[in-house]
Design a protein around this motif. Sequence first.
Motif, PDB file in Angstrom:
ATOM      1  N   LEU A  20       0.862  -1.180   0.000  1.00  0.00           N
ATOM      2  CA  LEU A  20       0.000   0.000   0.000  1.00  0.00           C
ATOM      3  C   LEU A  20       0.900   1.233   0.000  1.00  0.00           C
ATOM      4  N   VAL A  38      -5.056   9.519  -2.080  1.00  0.00           N
ATOM      5  CA  VAL A  38      -5.332   8.261  -2.779  1.00  0.00           C
ATOM      6  C   VAL A  38      -4.297   7.220  -2.373  1.00  0.00           C
ATOM      7  N   LEU A  39      -4.794   6.077  -1.901  1.00  0.00           N
ATOM      8  CA  LEU A  39      -3.937   4.964  -1.511  1.00  0.00           C
ATOM      9  C   LEU A  39      -3.925   3.946  -2.646  1.00  0.00           C
ATOM     10  N   SER A  40      -2.744   3.615  -3.140  1.00  0.00           N
ATOM     11  CA  SER A  40      -2.607   2.618  -4.202  1.00  0.00           C
ATOM     12  C   SER A  40      -2.425   1.232  -3.606  1.00  0.00           C
ATOM     13  N   VAL A  41      -3.036   0.242  -4.243  1.00  0.00           N
ATOM     14  CA  VAL A  41      -3.006  -1.143  -3.773  1.00  0.00           C
ATOM     15  C   VAL A  41      -2.331  -2.001  -4.835  1.00  0.00           C
ATOM     16  N   GLN A  42      -1.271  -2.681  -4.442  1.00  0.00           N
ATOM     17  CA  GLN A  42      -0.578  -3.602  -5.342  1.00  0.00           C
ATOM     18  C   GLN A  42      -0.464  -4.956  -4.652  1.00  0.00           C
ATOM     19  N   GLN A  55      -9.793   5.817  -2.108  1.00  0.00           N
ATOM     20  CA  GLN A  55      -9.840   7.240  -1.791  1.00  0.00           C
ATOM     21  C   GLN A  55      -9.889   7.418  -0.272  1.00  0.00           C
ATOM     22  N   ARG A 110      -9.944  -3.686  -6.041  1.00  0.00           N
ATOM     23  CA  ARG A 110      -9.651  -2.329  -6.485  1.00  0.00           C
ATOM     24  C   ARG A 110      -8.156  -2.087  -6.401  1.00  0.00           C
ATOM     25  N   THR A 111      -7.686  -1.146  -7.201  1.00  0.00           N
ATOM     26  CA  THR A 111      -6.259  -0.807  -7.210  1.00  0.00           C
ATOM     27  C   THR A 111      -5.981   0.500  -6.483  1.00  0.00           C
ATOM     28  N   THR A 112      -7.033   1.264  -6.171  1.00  0.00           N
ATOM     29  CA  THR A 112      -6.860   2.499  -5.400  1.00  0.00           C
ATOM     30  C   THR A 112      -8.002   2.631  -4.398  1.00  0.00           C
ATOM     31  N   VAL A 120      -0.453   8.628   3.765  1.00  0.00           N
ATOM     32  CA  VAL A 120      -1.195   8.975   2.563  1.00  0.00           C
ATOM     33  C   VAL A 120      -2.114  10.151   2.862  1.00  0.00           C
TER      34      VAL A 120
END
Length: 436
Positions: free
Chosen positions: A367, A375-379, A408, A404-406, A372
């Motif tokens: 993450l 927007v938090l990015s998820v990988q 809010q 989801r990949t992001t 943050v």
Amino acid sequence: MKQIFHARKQRQLRYLVKRFKALSKDCQQDAQQQIETVARKIKTLVRALSSALPSFHLKQMLGPAALMLGISFGTPAAAQTFAPPVSNPFGLVVTSGYAFPAIADLDGDGDLDLMVGEGDNTGTLNYFQNDGTADNPQFASPVPNSFGVVLDSVYTFPAFADLDNDGDQDLLVGTGTGSMQYFKNTGNAFAPQFDAPVQNPFGLISGAYFSIPTFADLDGDGDQDLLVCNYGGVLRYFKNTGTASNPQFAPPQQNAFGISPVDQVGFSTFADLDKDGDLDLLIGEYYGALLYYKNTGSVTNPQFAAPLTNPFGLVSVNYIAAPIFADLDADGDMDLLVGEYENGFKYFENTTSVGTQDQTASISLELYPNPVAEVLSVQTDMLFERVEVYDAVGKLIRSFDGARTTIQVNDWNPGTYLLKFMDAQGNFVARKVIKE
């Protein structure tokens, strides 16, 4: 030979837990790979030791790292179990005949403080500052009417929520006369200061004697709804039709969601006790019993089953049981503190057995950025179907369905959150996120 082997494994586990805690404080991207490596090793050791050690022993060694690692205290379908009650732990003292507790981190130091309403003639609220730590609380001597709070009611029933979404805890106090008084926090998350009270704001209305409030997001829309119990055992639901920063409560619905009235008065508290992602209800009643209402509905549309009396190993306390859920020992599950008439408090530690719900040691989850702002990015290579967000008290405050990949986070309050990524079988991986 086995004893020597297990002793070595325990030493390794203790070392790795300390290492994990140290690395988790580092929000730099280059620390993530080390965290993942240490996490995999810890999970392997837990599985190896789970057949040889009592669950409470493993729980003590893991401490607050357990939930961050995806090591749960029970499977999703498992019920909770609570230890026999302990009277007035953590340095708590009896101050009057009644004890109506509310819990929040009022001084912003990462542990949980306590505000306790009384039933005396001056409307006292006693503040117990936590001088210990998140996993080893120790409460200082009570200070009456701190932070500018002034009351004129015989009975005071406090409840905390960030009602204006500014990052600090505001205070709503139900009174013996049936009104509700709102104390806006004009200080901050580290030094609260409460404004003069406003009676029945945001569209709230008084009830018959004894308005006992509890906040929870009961419809899953991201703002705080309100459940109020009045004298006679009637429960009134005030749906928040406003927003997280500008609440507005609809006219109350009496005994909504299938909740049955209780005898005389009731004190409510919410937690996800069956680990299915929605909020269940526990009500303390006049004669000291603890009534459990399982949520058979959903996060956005709750429906509560008929109550069970004293489940999960709980027992009745003295008259006027006022329960509150919170993770008081920072081990990842919800403990229970119950105020009672004349005797102060009973503490029920959550002792649900350890189980590793993150069964796949090779799962990768990153993450970023962390901390943050928007927007938090998820990988990840995990096939997750749900994300649950918990606040610092351990309360479920948000949930999202679907991959989801992001995410809010711009409307989240500043602070520390725990995000649980769950697959279709209920297995999960959890990560800490700091919102700036």
